[in-house]
Design a protein around this motif. Structure first.
Motif, PDB file in Angstrom:
ATOM      1  N   PRO A  36       8.409  -2.817   5.227  1.00 51.75           N
ATOM      2  CA  PRO A  36       8.498  -2.364   6.582  1.00 51.75           C
ATOM      3  C   PRO A  36       7.208  -2.300   7.364  1.00 51.75           C
ATOM      4  CG  PRO A  36      10.024  -1.215   5.528  1.00 51.75           C
ATOM      5  CD  PRO A  36       9.131  -1.803   4.633  1.00 51.75           C
ATOM      6  N   GLN A  58       5.366 -10.505  -3.165  1.00 51.31           N
ATOM      7  CA  GLN A  58       5.744 -11.128  -4.497  1.00 51.31           C
ATOM      8  C   GLN A  58       7.374 -11.419  -4.591  1.00 51.31           C
ATOM      9  OE1 GLN A  58       4.435  -8.244  -7.092  1.00 51.31           O
ATOM     10  NE2 GLN A  58       5.426  -6.335  -6.198  1.00 51.31           N
ATOM     11  N   VAL A  77      15.244   8.368  10.487  1.00 48.42           N
ATOM     12  CA  VAL A  77      14.721   8.321  11.730  1.00 48.42           C
ATOM     13  C   VAL A  77      15.588   7.418  12.580  1.00 48.42           C
ATOM     14  CG1 VAL A  77      12.262   8.509  10.995  1.00 48.42           C
ATOM     15  CG2 VAL A  77      13.253   6.278  10.979  1.00 48.42           C
ATOM     16  N   ARG A 140       2.689 -13.559  -5.287  1.00 45.22           N
ATOM     17  CA  ARG A 140       2.187 -12.231  -5.781  1.00 45.22           C
ATOM     18  C   ARG A 140       0.683 -12.225  -5.690  1.00 45.22           C
ATOM     19  NH1 ARG A 140       2.877 -12.189 -11.734  1.00 45.22           N
ATOM     20  NH2 ARG A 140       0.985 -13.080 -11.571  1.00 45.22           N
ATOM     21  N   VAL A 141       0.057 -11.210  -5.203  1.00 41.91           N
ATOM     22  CA  VAL A 141      -1.455 -11.277  -4.983  1.00 41.91           C
ATOM     23  C   VAL A 141      -2.046 -10.547  -6.370  1.00 41.91           C
ATOM     24  CG1 VAL A 141      -3.483 -10.483  -3.637  1.00 41.91           C
ATOM     25  CG2 VAL A 141      -1.383 -11.444  -2.278  1.00 41.91           C
ATOM     26  N   GLY A 196      -0.208  -3.254   1.981  1.00 41.67           N
ATOM     27  CA  GLY A 196       0.828  -2.861   2.437  1.00 41.67           C
ATOM     28  C   GLY A 196       1.681  -2.736   1.327  1.00 41.67           C
ATOM     29  N   GLY A 198       2.937  -0.606  -0.851  1.00 37.22           N
ATOM     30  CA  GLY A 198       3.985   0.383  -0.874  1.00 37.22           C
ATOM     31  C   GLY A 198       3.897   1.523  -1.986  1.00 37.22           C
ATOM     32  N   SER A 245      17.383  11.067  -2.395  1.00 35.52           N
ATOM     33  CA  SER A 245      18.089  10.160  -3.043  1.00 35.52           C
ATOM     34  C   SER A 245      18.814  10.760  -4.232  1.00 35.52           C
ATOM     35  CB  SER A 245      16.795   9.219  -3.787  1.00 35.52           C
ATOM     36  OG  SER A 245      16.221   8.617  -3.001  1.00 35.52           O
ATOM     37  N   LEU A 394      -5.674  -4.730  -8.418  1.00 33.79           N
ATOM     38  CA  LEU A 394      -5.541  -5.814  -7.260  1.00 33.79           C
ATOM     39  C   LEU A 394      -7.190  -5.653  -6.743  1.00 33.79           C
ATOM     40  CD1 LEU A 394      -3.695  -7.344  -5.692  1.00 33.79           C
ATOM     41  CD2 LEU A 394      -3.272  -5.481  -4.279  1.00 33.79           C
ATOM     42  N   ASN A 432       0.425   3.278   4.417  1.00 30.69           N
ATOM     43  CA  ASN A 432       1.294   4.135   3.532  1.00 30.69           C
ATOM     44  C   ASN A 432       0.546   4.142   2.181  1.00 30.69           C
ATOM     45  OD1 ASN A 432       3.412   5.333   2.562  1.00 30.69           O
ATOM     46  ND2 ASN A 432       4.721   3.462   1.936  1.00 30.69           N
ATOM     47  N   ASP A 444       6.103   7.502   7.132  1.00 27.53           N
ATOM     48  CA  ASP A 444       7.363   7.392   7.915  1.00 27.53           C
ATOM     49  C   ASP A 444       7.442   6.422   8.734  1.00 27.53           C
ATOM     50  OD1 ASP A 444       8.961   9.707   8.970  1.00 27.53           O
ATOM     51  OD2 ASP A 444       8.465   8.746  10.643  1.00 27.53           O
TER      52      ASP A 444
HETATM   53  C1  LIG Z   1      14.961   5.166  -0.844  1.00 27.46           C
HETATM   54  C2  LIG Z   1      13.956   5.311   0.079  1.00 27.46           C
HETATM   55  C3  LIG Z   1      14.361   5.603   1.567  1.00 27.46           C
HETATM   56  C4  LIG Z   1      13.671   5.934   2.544  1.00 27.46           C
HETATM   57  N1  LIG Z   1      14.128   6.067   3.706  1.00 27.46           N
HETATM   58  C5  LIG Z   1      13.260   6.407   4.793  1.00 27.46           C
HETATM   59  C6  LIG Z   1      13.580   6.686   6.083  1.00 27.46           C
HETATM   60  O1  LIG Z   1      15.181   6.699   6.117  1.00 27.46           O
HETATM   61  N2  LIG Z   1      12.757   7.009   7.080  1.00 27.46           N
HETATM   62  C7  LIG Z   1      11.600   6.868   6.917  1.00 27.46           C
HETATM   63  O2  LIG Z   1      10.716   7.129   7.777  1.00 27.46           O
HETATM   64  N3  LIG Z   1      10.909   6.499   5.576  1.00 27.46           N
HETATM   65  C8  LIG Z   1      11.966   6.350   4.518  1.00 27.46           C
HETATM   66  N4  LIG Z   1      11.340   5.906   3.535  1.00 27.46           N
HETATM   67  C9  LIG Z   1       9.836   6.035   3.235  1.00 27.46           C
HETATM   68  C10 LIG Z   1       9.275   4.482   3.500  1.00 27.46           C
HETATM   69  O3  LIG Z   1       9.473   4.389   4.688  1.00 27.46           O
HETATM   70  C11 LIG Z   1       9.529   3.378   2.781  1.00 27.46           C
HETATM   71  O4  LIG Z   1       9.186   3.779   1.395  1.00 27.46           O
HETATM   72  C12 LIG Z   1       9.086   2.112   3.040  1.00 27.46           C
HETATM   73  O5  LIG Z   1       9.585   1.050   2.328  1.00 27.46           O
HETATM   74  C13 LIG Z   1       7.715   2.019   2.903  1.00 27.46           C
HETATM   75  O6  LIG Z   1       7.337   0.848   3.309  1.00 27.46           O
HETATM   76  P1  LIG Z   1       6.010   0.008   2.787  1.00 27.46           P
HETATM   77  O7  LIG Z   1       6.063  -1.189   3.516  1.00 27.46           O
HETATM   78  O8  LIG Z   1       4.762   0.991   2.889  1.00 27.46           O
HETATM   79  O9  LIG Z   1       6.369  -0.367   1.284  1.00 27.46           O
HETATM   80  P2  LIG Z   1       7.720  -1.049   0.561  1.00 27.46           P
HETATM   81  O10 LIG Z   1       8.608  -1.067   1.259  1.00 27.46           O
HETATM   82  O11 LIG Z   1       7.451  -0.288  -0.853  1.00 27.46           O
HETATM   83  O12 LIG Z   1       6.798  -2.521   0.292  1.00 27.46           O
HETATM   84  C14 LIG Z   1       6.002  -2.912  -0.178  1.00 27.46           C
HETATM   85  C15 LIG Z   1       6.015  -4.406  -0.744  1.00 27.46           C
HETATM   86  O13 LIG Z   1       4.833  -4.879  -1.194  1.00 27.46           O
HETATM   87  C16 LIG Z   1       5.088  -5.647  -2.280  1.00 27.46           C
HETATM   88  N5  LIG Z   1       3.880  -5.780  -3.078  1.00 27.46           N
HETATM   89  C17 LIG Z   1       3.447  -4.914  -3.903  1.00 27.46           C
HETATM   90  N6  LIG Z   1       2.269  -5.324  -4.518  1.00 27.46           N
HETATM   91  C18 LIG Z   1       2.160  -6.580  -4.284  1.00 27.46           C
HETATM   92  C19 LIG Z   1       1.416  -7.773  -4.645  1.00 27.46           C
HETATM   93  N7  LIG Z   1       0.263  -7.504  -5.615  1.00 27.46           N
HETATM   94  N8  LIG Z   1       1.542  -9.058  -4.113  1.00 27.46           N
HETATM   95  C20 LIG Z   1       2.675  -9.213  -3.084  1.00 27.46           C
HETATM   96  N9  LIG Z   1       3.331  -8.557  -2.693  1.00 27.46           N
HETATM   97  C21 LIG Z   1       3.256  -6.932  -3.260  1.00 27.46           C
HETATM   98  C22 LIG Z   1       6.305  -5.121  -2.842  1.00 27.46           C
HETATM   99  O14 LIG Z   1       6.980  -6.271  -3.499  1.00 27.46           O
HETATM  100  C23 LIG Z   1       7.129  -4.554  -1.647  1.00 27.46           C
HETATM  101  O15 LIG Z   1       7.993  -5.479  -1.338  1.00 27.46           O
HETATM  102  C24 LIG Z   1      12.234   5.733   2.094  1.00 27.46           C
HETATM  103  C25 LIG Z   1      11.826   5.407   1.117  1.00 27.46           C
HETATM  104  C26 LIG Z   1      12.627   5.408  -0.013  1.00 27.46           C
HETATM  105  C27 LIG Z   1      12.161   5.154  -1.487  1.00 27.46           C
END
Ligand SMILES: Cc1cc2nc3c(=O)[nH]c(=O)nc-3n(C[C@H](O)[C@H](O)[C@H](O)COP(=O)(O)OP(=O)(O)OC[C@H]3O[C@@H](n4cnc5c(N)ncnc54)[C@H](O)[C@@H]3O)c2cc1C
Length: 505
Positions: A36, A58, A77, A140-141, A196, A198, A245, A394, A432, A444
């Motif tokens: 996200p 990836q 949220v 995948r980077v 990003g 995650g 969870s 990385l 994040n 968040d």
């Molecule tokens: C079950 C769950 C529910 C949540 N619900 C909420 C909520 O309701 N409200 C809220 O505010 N927050 C929530 N969160 C917290 C947070 O918003 C989420 O974790 C959100 O998904 C974080 O987004 P992100 O983009 O940082 O990472 P992620 O969603 O983890 O995405 C990171 C992406 O990076 C990719 N990636 C990683 N390494 C590489 C690489 N080397 N090369 C290419 N791609 C790569 C992964 O495949 C992944 O798709 C929740 C978290 C979880 C676990």
């Protein structure tokens, strides 16, 4: 920012090498990971034509925590915390635009639900990801380095399948070799980067031996839906972990296992199954004002503050706790006596092991009583949380240039940029991965659009998005001048209140 980068002198000398060609077409911003947060950045960057961007993910497509899209589970949220609205309500990528595109605006209006289902948030994000240009899935980077000659970041990626069928939009892939998995290797260049990547599921040490117990389902909650059917027919299931969870998995199992034969145990280290702080003023700590304030605090103060704020990000939504109690009560009503579901807070799993083909034994100690017990079960769901994904591999090549704090964590500036050695002319932003510098709001979704706009504005001479100079009623911190009400860390806000006489201690 001008995008026309003069071709690298060497490139024209030897046009053959793919790297030179790729270096001739650097993007202004390359993103690693499309969850996200980077999707929000890509959507807002799409509104800045001067900026050339590319994002690499990836996975083959956008999926948001697919293992936990439990029926009825909602995002924590409000729907306004979508990918773009809080920075640009007029964007074509808002949640309301998604509803319009799916002819669901009126039903949504009548539904009067401020918190949407997780499955709908996932579908909305995928709808955006399927239309935005510049997103490269199945990439995948593997490594990032700074090329001192080109003064660009060099990004190596691998993607499934032979080089031949590389999409035209993939600048360097056509000439790529393949790695040991037969994945085509490619390289692109960028002036700036944003990580990003995650979080990843976390399993505490004592529970790790469990994970490799064959025949007995032991899974992290992130894979819950994959194993749900099997768990519903397993004789006894234990859920470990008192976060959202854990609560949702326990509730779903409780609702769907036989009445009077629930065979469920929910346990956690925390002294109680506590609610998440959801008071309006408490939620102002998820505001840009608080994030800016937190960033100005001394490192030791930040490190003390974060664990004390656990109820802002570690508790359980009231509605979920109420639904659990309601289901337990309903079951007590319809069975002659207490339901077969046990809830035990305050216990730690010391060790665990297999005792029979399909049975596990957990050795427990009660944190308050100090008593020990053995607990037998036939399946375990580890709702033990997530950790920021490690990026040392990385970023290995950049490591010597990353400035670190007293705890060896990367230093991150107010604009979410890693503090790097000045030899590196480009910027590396993080999304994040900066809770230690920016506080509880870091993971968040409510801050996604704002942080993306901060990052984009910091890349441009003229900011693309006008951001609010104030976002909370609470005035976080005091100005040394004693003038109360001035938002700390926010140079933009004019002083709105009468000066305060400094208190004599
Ligand atoms: C079950 C769950 C529910 C949540 N619900 C909420 C909520 O309701 N409200 C809220 O505010 N927050 C929530 N969160 C917290 C947070 O918003 C989420 O974790 C959100 O998904 C974080 O987004 P992100 O983009 O940082 O990472 P992620 O969603 O983890 O995405 C990171 C992406 O990076 C990719 N990636 C990683 N390494 C590489 C690489 N080397 N090369 C290419 N791609 C790569 C992964 O495949 C992944 O798709 C929740 C978290 C979880 C676990």
């Amino acid at each position: 920012m001008s995008t026309a980068q003069p071709p690298h002198p060497a490139a024209s000398a030897d046009p053959a090498t793919a790297a030179d060609r790729a270096a001739d077409r650097p993007v202004d911003l390359a993103g690693i990971g499309v969850g996200p947060f980077n999707l929000s950045l890509a959507a807002l960057a799409h509104g800045v034509p001067a900026l050339r961007t590319a994002f690499y993910e990836q996975r083959p497509a956008f999926h948001w925590h697919p293992g936990l899209l439990i029926d009825g589970a909602t995002v924590q949220v409000p729907f306004l915390a979508d990918l773009v609205t809080l920075a640009d309500p007029g964007s074509p990528w808002t949640f309301l635009q998604y509803l319009k595109a799916h002819e669901r605006l009126f039903p949504f209006y009548v539904a009067e639900r401020f918190h949407i289902e997780r499955a709908e948030y996932d579908a909305y994000c995928r709808w955006v990801s399927e239309q935005l240009p510049g997103l490269h899935f199945d990439h995948r980077v593997d490594a990032v380095r700074w090329d001192h000659e080109y003064e660009l970041f060099e990004i190596d990626f691998a993607r499934p399948g032979p080089a031949a069928d590389a999409p035209a939009s993939d600048p360097a892939a056509a000439d790529a070799a393949t790695d040991e998995e037969g994945r085509a290797l490619g390289r692109v260049y960028a002036r700036n980067l944003v990580l990003g990547v995650g979080t990843e599921p976390y399993v505490p040490e004592p529970l790790r031996p469990l994970a490799d117990a064959p025949n007995v389902p032991v899974l992290h909650s992130s894979d819950y839906l994959e194993h749900r059917e099997r768990l519903l027919v397993t004789g006894h299931v234990t859920v470990i972990g008192s976060g959202q969870s854990g609560a949702e998995v326990f509730l779903d199992l409780l609702r769907n296992r036989p009445l009077g034969a629930e065979g469920l145990h929910w346990m956690a280290r925390t002294p109680a199954f506590a609610p998440m702080e959801y008071g309006k003023l408490g939620l102002e700590q998820f505001s840009p004002d608080y994030t800016r304030y937190f960033h100005t605090l001394p490192e030791p103060v930040r490190d003390q503050l974060l664990p004390r704020q656990w109820q802002l990000y570690k508790g359980i939504a009231h509605e979920t706790l109420d639904a659990i109690h309601h289901e337990l009560y309903r079951r007590a009503l319809h069975s002659d006596g207490w339901p077969g579901a046990v809830l035990t807070p305050g216990v730690t799993v010391r060790t665990a092991g297999r005792i029979a083909a399909a049975q596990l034994e957990l050795h427990l100690v009660h944190t308050e009583q100090g008593t020990r017990a053995r607990h037998t079960t036939e399946a375990v769901v580890l709702a033990t949380g997530y950790r920021e994904r490690r990026v040392d591999t990385l970023l290995a090549a950049l490591d010597p240039y990353i400035r670190r704090d007293a705890s060896e964590r990367p230093r991150v500036d107010a604009d979410h940029r890693l503090v790097l050695d000045p030899m590196i002319k480009g910027s590396v932003y993080v999304q994040n991965a900066e809770r230690h510098t920016h506080g509880v709001g870091t993971p968040d979704l409510g801050l996604a659009a704002w942080r993306s706009a901060v990052i984009l504005n910091s890349l441009l001479t003229d900011p693309a998005y006008r951001l609010p100079s104030r976002t909370a009623f609470t005035a976080f911190g005091l100005q040394p001048s004693g003038r109360c009400g001035t938002v700390i860390g926010n140079p933009h806000l004019p002083d709105q209140r009468s000066p305060l006489t400094p208190t004599r201690t």
